[in-house]
Design a protein around this motif. Structure first.
Motif, mmCIF file in Angstrom:
data_model
loop_
_atom_site.group_PDB
_atom_site.id
_atom_site.type_symbol
_atom_site.label_atom_id
_atom_site.label_comp_id
_atom_site.label_asym_id
_atom_site.label_seq_id
_atom_site.Cartn_x
_atom_site.Cartn_y
_atom_site.Cartn_z
ATOM 1 N N VAL A 136 0.863 -1.183 0.000
ATOM 2 C CA VAL A 136 0.000 0.000 0.000
ATOM 3 C C VAL A 136 0.896 1.229 0.000
ATOM 4 O O VAL A 136 1.811 1.346 0.820
ATOM 5 N N GLY A 137 0.644 2.146 -0.928
ATOM 6 C CA GLY A 137 1.472 3.339 -0.967
ATOM 7 C C GLY A 137 0.983 4.344 -1.975
ATOM 8 O O GLY A 137 0.094 4.054 -2.780
ATOM 9 N N HIS A 138 1.556 5.555 -1.924
ATOM 10 C CA HIS A 138 1.118 6.661 -2.786
ATOM 11 C C HIS A 138 -0.410 6.727 -2.757
ATOM 12 O O HIS A 138 -1.081 6.635 -3.789
ATOM 13 N N THR A 139 -0.927 6.916 -1.565
ATOM 14 C CA THR A 139 -2.347 6.691 -1.312
ATOM 15 C C THR A 139 -2.961 7.770 -0.432
ATOM 16 O O THR A 139 -2.284 8.380 0.392
ATOM 17 N N GLU A 140 -4.273 7.950 -0.597
ATOM 18 C CA GLU A 140 -5.075 8.806 0.282
ATOM 19 C C GLU A 140 -5.882 7.955 1.263
ATOM 20 O O GLU A 140 -6.762 8.471 1.952
ATOM 21 N N ALA A 141 -5.590 6.669 1.342
ATOM 22 C CA ALA A 141 -6.419 5.735 2.104
ATOM 23 C C ALA A 141 -6.511 6.113 3.573
ATOM 24 O O ALA A 141 -5.528 6.513 4.198
ATOM 25 N N ASP A 142 -7.712 5.950 4.119
ATOM 26 C CA ASP A 142 -7.882 6.063 5.564
ATOM 27 C C ASP A 142 -7.605 4.695 6.190
ATOM 28 O O ASP A 142 -7.272 3.720 5.500
ATOM 29 N N ALA A 143 -7.739 4.615 7.506
ATOM 30 C CA ALA A 143 -7.413 3.384 8.208
ATOM 31 C C ALA A 143 -8.284 2.220 7.748
ATOM 32 O O ALA A 143 -7.795 1.091 7.594
ATOM 33 N N GLU A 144 -9.565 2.495 7.529
ATOM 34 C CA GLU A 144 -10.475 1.419 7.125
ATOM 35 C C GLU A 144 -10.101 0.854 5.758
ATOM 36 O O GLU A 144 -10.125 -0.374 5.552
ATOM 37 N N THR A 145 -9.749 1.731 4.838
ATOM 38 C CA THR A 145 -9.382 1.265 3.498
ATOM 39 C C THR A 145 -8.059 0.517 3.531
ATOM 40 O O THR A 145 -7.890 -0.508 2.857
ATOM 41 N N ALA A 146 -7.110 1.029 4.303
ATOM 42 C CA ALA A 146 -5.834 0.326 4.430
ATOM 43 C C ALA A 146 -6.050 -1.055 5.039
ATOM 44 O O ALA A 146 -5.469 -2.053 4.583
ATOM 45 N N SER A 147 -6.900 -1.135 6.051
ATOM 46 C CA SER A 147 -7.180 -2.422 6.679
ATOM 47 C C SER A 147 -7.819 -3.388 5.695
ATOM 48 O O SER A 147 -7.490 -4.587 5.672
ATOM 49 N N ALA A 148 -8.724 -2.874 4.850
ATOM 50 C CA ALA A 148 -9.351 -3.728 3.840
ATOM 51 C C ALA A 148 -8.309 -4.262 2.869
ATOM 52 O O ALA A 148 -8.370 -5.427 2.447
ATOM 53 N N ALA A 149 -7.330 -3.419 2.520
ATOM 54 C CA ALA A 149 -6.268 -3.863 1.617
ATOM 55 C C ALA A 149 -5.442 -4.979 2.253
ATOM 56 O O ALA A 149 -5.099 -5.973 1.594
ATOM 57 N N PHE A 150 -5.143 -4.846 3.536
ATOM 58 C CA PHE A 150 -4.376 -5.881 4.218
ATOM 59 C C PHE A 150 -5.192 -7.167 4.342
ATOM 60 O O PHE A 150 -4.647 -8.265 4.216
ATOM 61 N N ASP A 151 -6.487 -7.038 4.539
ATOM 62 C CA ASP A 151 -7.337 -8.220 4.604
ATOM 63 C C ASP A 151 -7.403 -8.937 3.259
ATOM 64 O O ASP A 151 -7.593 -10.159 3.214
ATOM 65 N N ARG A 152 -7.249 -8.183 2.164
ATOM 66 C CA ARG A 152 -7.295 -8.794 0.831
ATOM 67 C C ARG A 152 -5.932 -9.337 0.398
ATOM 68 O O ARG A 152 -5.836 -9.939 -0.673
ATOM 69 N N GLY A 153 -4.891 -9.107 1.205
ATOM 70 C CA GLY A 153 -3.613 -9.750 0.901
ATOM 71 C C GLY A 153 -2.401 -8.849 0.814
ATOM 72 O O GLY A 153 -1.277 -9.353 0.664
ATOM 73 N N ALA A 154 -2.559 -7.528 0.883
ATOM 74 C CA ALA A 154 -1.391 -6.644 0.913
ATOM 75 C C ALA A 154 -0.625 -6.885 2.208
ATOM 76 O O ALA A 154 -1.227 -7.019 3.278
ATOM 77 N N THR A 155 0.695 -6.934 2.118
ATOM 78 C CA THR A 155 1.507 -7.271 3.293
ATOM 79 C C THR A 155 2.633 -6.280 3.544
ATOM 80 O O THR A 155 3.520 -6.537 4.364
#
Length: 288
Positions: A136-155
């Motif tokens: 995850v990077g170069h992003t405007e993501a909030d905590a919820e969106t970042a968490s969703a990305a990690f749940d989908r497999g970003a590490t």
């Protein structure tokens, strides 16, 4: 022997320009103790990215220390693009993702993307299925969106604190979310410019065993100051600070991994932990 999973070049050369230049860039970092590199490419149109990957593929056949490619883009948030050409950014629709993977033909080891973009969460799963580490990077993501990305497999989190929202009392953002998630490792550019050394020490304390030192180096690393190109953008390097020409926007670094370790130690990080962040942890992130 250091492992640098996010490095764009060095010794006056950028990875992917020519086979000879790619090997020379790696040699410049090898002289500073880096034995394995994932060659990073900035956002460019697919044709140019495919050509650069082909160059790196040829160089990999000549030097086993080149582990593959890190695509820093093109799936980045326009407002957090940093030193990326806005015209080269894209949305990770399934057809674009598949075209990129087809062009890569197995040499992409890592990709940085903004999870708030349309189709991004599905793209994360597609890349992970293809054996690519998603950051995850170069992003405007909030905590919820970042968490969703990690749940989908970003590490992984690309260069923590840079090109993303910071941590505040009520908004932990991507950095706070990554710290709290033991599945996630955090890159940090330890040059004393991108992140305050006190914050670097805090990261090591907050996420022990999950900090990845990397350089984000461009062609100016282990080379003289002056003007260089990063993708299609001109970059000026003065006193170790690389910025897009005519601006104050940081554009990679002139860092080497031996210097990164010393910046961490000077900040109070135990040398053993700093060395692990430059060797064992990045190797683990890559599954090696």
């Amino acid at each position: 022997m250091y492992t640098d999973i996010h490095c764009h070049g060095g010794g006056g050369h950028s990875f992917g320009d020519t086979v000879e230049g790619t090997l020379a860039a790696f040699a410049a970092h090898r002289a500073h103790g880096t034995g394995r590199v994932v060659a990073s490419l900035v956002s460019e149109p697919l044709e140019r990215t495919a050509a650069a990957m082909d160059v790196i593929r040829q160089a990999m056949a000549l030097d086993a220390g080149l582990l593959g490619v890190h695509l820093e883009g093109p799936f980045l948030a326009p407002g957090r693009k940093g030193a990326h050409d806005a015209s080269a950014l894209a949305i990770p629709t399934p057809d674009v993702v598949d075209a990129l993977l087809d062009a890569a033909d197995g040499i992409v080891r890592q990709i940085t993307l903004a999870p708030e973009l349309p189709h991004a969460l599905d793209a994360i799963e597609r890349f992970v299925e293809a054996g690519v580490v998603v950051a995850v990077g170069h992003t405007e993501a909030d905590a919820e969106t970042a968490s969703a990305a990690f749940d989908r497999g970003a590490t992984l989190l690309t260069h923590a604190f840079n090109a993303m929202p910071g941590i505040t009392g009520r908004t932990p953002g991507p950095v706070g979310t990554a710290i709290a998630d033991r599945r996630v490792s955090l890159e940090v550019i330890a040059d004393g410019i991108h992140v305050d050394p006190r914050l670097i020490a805090m990261l090591f304390n907050a996420a022990p065993g999950r900090i990845v030192l990397m350089t984000d180096a461009m062609a100016a690393a282990a080379a003289a100051p002056g003007r260089y190109m990063l993708g299609s953008l001109a970059v000026d390097v003065v006193d170790g600070r690389a910025v897009i020409a005519g601006t104050d926007t940081l554009a990679g670094s002139a860092l080497t991994m031996d210097r990164a370790v010393e910046v961490c130690v000077d900040a109070g990080v135990p040398r053993e932990a700093a060395m692990a962040a430059a060797t064992e942890t990045p190797a683990r992130v890559l599954g090696r």
